[in-house]
Design an enzyme around this catalytic site. Structure first.
Site, short mmCIF file in Angstrom:
data_model
loop_
_atom_site.label_atom_id
_atom_site.label_comp_id
_atom_site.label_asym_id
_atom_site.label_seq_id
_atom_site.Cartn_x
_atom_site.Cartn_y
_atom_site.Cartn_z
N CYS A 114 -11.51 -28.65 6.85
CA CYS A 114 -10.60 -28.08 6.49
C CYS A 114 -9.30 -29.33 7.06
O CYS A 114 -9.32 -30.44 7.52
CB CYS A 114 -9.98 -27.18 7.70
SG CYS A 114 -8.79 -26.00 7.03
N CYS A 153 -6.01 -28.33 11.38
CA CYS A 153 -6.93 -29.48 12.04
C CYS A 153 -6.06 -30.28 11.69
O CYS A 153 -6.55 -31.44 11.78
CB CYS A 153 -7.96 -28.61 10.67
SG CYS A 153 -9.08 -26.74 10.76
N HIS A 187 -4.81 -21.36 10.23
CA HIS A 187 -6.04 -22.00 9.66
C HIS A 187 -6.95 -20.96 9.19
O HIS A 187 -7.56 -20.89 8.11
CB HIS A 187 -7.10 -22.67 11.07
CG HIS A 187 -8.95 -22.80 10.96
ND1 HIS A 187 -8.50 -23.97 9.91
CD2 HIS A 187 -9.66 -22.37 10.58
CE1 HIS A 187 -10.10 -23.91 9.99
NE2 HIS A 187 -10.74 -23.16 10.47
N ASP A 226 1.09 -1.21 -0.35
CA ASP A 226 -0.02 0.29 0.19
C ASP A 226 0.39 1.48 -0.30
O ASP A 226 2.34 1.56 -0.06
CB ASP A 226 -1.19 -0.05 1.10
CG ASP A 226 -0.24 0.26 1.97
OD1 ASP A 226 1.28 0.49 2.55
OD2 ASP A 226 -0.59 -0.01 3.36
N SER A 227 0.37 2.48 0.18
CA SER A 227 0.87 3.15 -0.29
C SER A 227 1.80 4.55 1.35
O SER A 227 2.61 5.46 1.23
CB SER A 227 0.26 4.51 -0.65
OG SER A 227 -0.99 4.90 -0.39
N GLY A 228 0.67 3.95 2.72
CA GLY A 228 1.14 4.62 3.47
C GLY A 228 0.25 5.40 4.10
O GLY A 228 0.07 5.67 4.92
N GLY A 229 -0.70 6.01 2.79
CA GLY A 229 -1.67 7.03 3.33
C GLY A 229 -2.79 6.11 4.10
O GLY A 229 -3.37 7.43 5.61
N CYS A 274 -6.19 -27.94 6.66
CA CYS A 274 -5.48 -27.13 7.15
C CYS A 274 -4.24 -28.05 8.11
O CYS A 274 -4.35 -28.65 8.61
CB CYS A 274 -5.37 -25.55 7.71
SG CYS A 274 -5.41 -26.05 9.48
N ASP A 303 -7.81 -8.15 0.17
CA ASP A 303 -6.77 -8.09 1.64
C ASP A 303 -7.25 -7.51 2.70
O ASP A 303 -8.41 -7.15 3.13
CB ASP A 303 -5.95 -7.20 1.05
CG ASP A 303 -5.80 -5.37 2.02
OD1 ASP A 303 -6.10 -4.68 1.19
OD2 ASP A 303 -5.00 -5.38 3.22
#
Lengths: 375, 375
Positions: free
Chosen positions: A306, A311, A337, A94-97, A308, A268
């Site tokens: 799941c 799990c 998880h 990201d830009s930091g804004g 993962c 995100d």
């Protein structure tokens, strides 16, 4: 040819969602996709190998944090962010804004840029669009974001309008000062708060500048869900079909589904790691508060559906014990998880788009996760 | 036949150190060995798979902590400690004695047992030798330790003598009440503080009871190194050749080497994970404070001679950044490295014993690690 390009594969006949591919210097990512957040060049407690195993193709890192610590010059000296953190797939910074506006102190916004004090040591800093590009170029992510002001919610029409126009002017300055276009692609950020006409103006002005991709910022900042969906409905049609669309900071399961339906390709959010640290897991049956006393004697995995590592290897009772006892491994397992859950949800969404059945999937998923048909 | 047996393979002609095998219901462990500590049924931040990869054959877990949380009945209900934490190799549990004396509050020691208050919630508890066996039987470790009093250092001769004799009487009671001998072996603990005659008496009395293995407790509690070595020199010859010898709570590199030379087969210590959390790594060149500013721009691995995942994948500069930024992954990496370092050191010690060259190894190792010939 920009460093990052978007390839549209098909559109879901039932929902209008897009199946596509994001081509980056560090691999091809199938979209819609979710990007795990590695704020300080590390996804909380998780190794790059574990991110590989859960099929994360792109992660996000935060420019503000890395600028503050360890500093972008150091990251550049280390060979860039990929090498610094040993992550060989794609990265977006990201830009930091957003962080300047949410974390820093005593900030003063001018046309030139933002003066603020570090949240770490109170030291004075100034970041302009040009400075943001300098930092992001040093970090070396595949996708870098334009420096923007994310207006708080709620904001007046007047404030939002001025802020949006300034963000557009800043985007122009970013475009001019970003030179490393062969290895990094700069995305513009649509702002405009909760005002449909401002969103449209912002989108059109940015599209005229021909960015390699577009983000929609300033949503999921406290407004009700329907208002966010309305803003998406107003904004997305303004964006070109042949560019990726990224909805910033959004990652709850319903928002991912609704975003995809509205034509979003990238998401995100810190949600999976943040709620993981509080001992909350996302499962195929909805949220599960692993710390809850009811799971003390529950020897099933967090999510029986799941596969993962958390799990496959451990029970609710054990993970609850670790969380209650303050054991780091417990936090690691729940974060692992939750990330796995969201990446798997995106895979299911892509599969449903391929089969023109995303609305059917939404109905089934909401029933299982929220116990209701519609959010 | 006891659940756990010791097989002597050879004695180092140069040093007298023993190379052997510990046969347990959960695998064979080559000795001398170091046991990573998983106090609360988890080795700080590290997964069972990672412990496998570093060739840990046996880990230690703490009876006092597990009795307090989640409770031994719950662990038994889960199928025992191996299943609860998903660790398929050997486990040793201490008796809780040491923790009661170091962690709990308002304790009162009687011949019958110890009354104390929990360090967690102040609740009242009573643990006797019989209760300790009940708890350790419920936990189900391969090796369980007798309930003992670890006299503080320094203690008077009189206090130490009375404490040692009581520990011996408690050992007798443990032996009587430990019934699960087919799956778990009970080790006796030699006490006697820093008094050679008491150590000898303790050892002889315990040996007369024919335990499947013996521990030496109450050392490395603040006394100078040479005094500890003296106590080992006085005690070890009293112990039978065909039983394993375990030096409790000892894990600094020099103590591991010196202990092996004095005929010790097993060690445990929280040192690698504890100093790891402070950002200190053990390396082939000595201790390295990764947090130190001098490593900010150092793009070498923590230990260039190490092939653990932390050293294969990440630089000092990156790990320092993670530690400074409070990132969990940094703690995980340093703990992983330190455990790997000590397990690797034990492998080198075993190799040197096999080649009758442990004194040569000691000289070389001390030169590299401490920059001096003798500690």
């Amino acid at each position: 040819m920009p460093a990052v390009t978007y390839e549209l594969i098909k559109t879901c006949k039932q929902s209008g969602a897009r199946l596509g591919r994001l081509h980056t210097p560090h691999g091809i990512i199938e979209t819609p996709t979710f990007m795990p957040v590695g704020t300080q060049a590390s996804v909380k407690g998780i190794s790059p190998d574990e991110l590989h195993e859960m099929n994360a193709g792109i992660i996000l890192s935060n420019t503000y944090h890395l600028y503050m610590r360890p500093g972008h010059e150091l990251v550049a000296e280390a060979g860039g962010l990929h090498k610094f953190m040993n992550w060989d797939r794609a990265i977006l910074t990201d830009s930091g804004g957003f962080q300047i506006f949410s974390l820093s102190k005593l900030r003063k916004i001018t046309e030139e840029g933002v003066h603020f004090r570090s949240h770490l040591d109170g030291s004075k800093h100034f970041i302009s669009p040009e400075k943001a590009m300098e930092i992001e170029n040093a970090l070396g992510a595949d996708i870098i974001m334009a420096f923007d002001e994310c207006a708080p919610y709620p904001s007046t029409y007047e404030y939002t309008k001025n802020s949006m126009y300034m963000t557009t002017r800043w985007a122009e300055r970013c475009l001019k000062s970003h030179t490393n276009t062969e290895k990094q692609s700069l995305f513009g950020i649509v702002q405009g708060g909760m005002y449909a006409d401002l969103r449209k103006i912002s989108a059109r002005d940015l599209v005229a500048m021909d960015f390699p991709g577009y983000a929609i910022g300033g949503l999921s900042v406290g407004e009700p869900g329907p208002l966010m969906y309305e803003m998406l409905d107003e904004t997305v049609p303004e964006l070109p079909e042949n560019k990726a669309r990224y909805l910033m900071g959004v990652g709850s399961p319903d928002y991912l589904v609704e975003g995809a339906i509205r034509g979003i390709d990238m998401f995100d959010c810190v949600l999976p790691t943040r709620i993981g640290r509080n001992g909350t897991a996302m499962t195929s049956q909805g949220r599960l508060i692993v710390r809850d006393a009811r799971y003390a004697h529950d020897y099933r995995p967090i999510d029986p559906e799941c596969n993962c590592p958390a799990c496959r290897n451990h029970t609710r009772a054990y993970i609850r014990h670790l969380l209650k006892a303050g054991e780091m491994y417990g936090l690691r397992l729940v974060a692992l998880h939750n990330l796995h859950f969201l990446l798997n949800l995106m895979e299911q969404i892509r599969y449903a788009i391929m089969n023109d059945s995303l609305l059917d999937f939404r109905k089934e998923f909401y029933q299982k996760y929220y116990g209701t048909d519609v959010q």
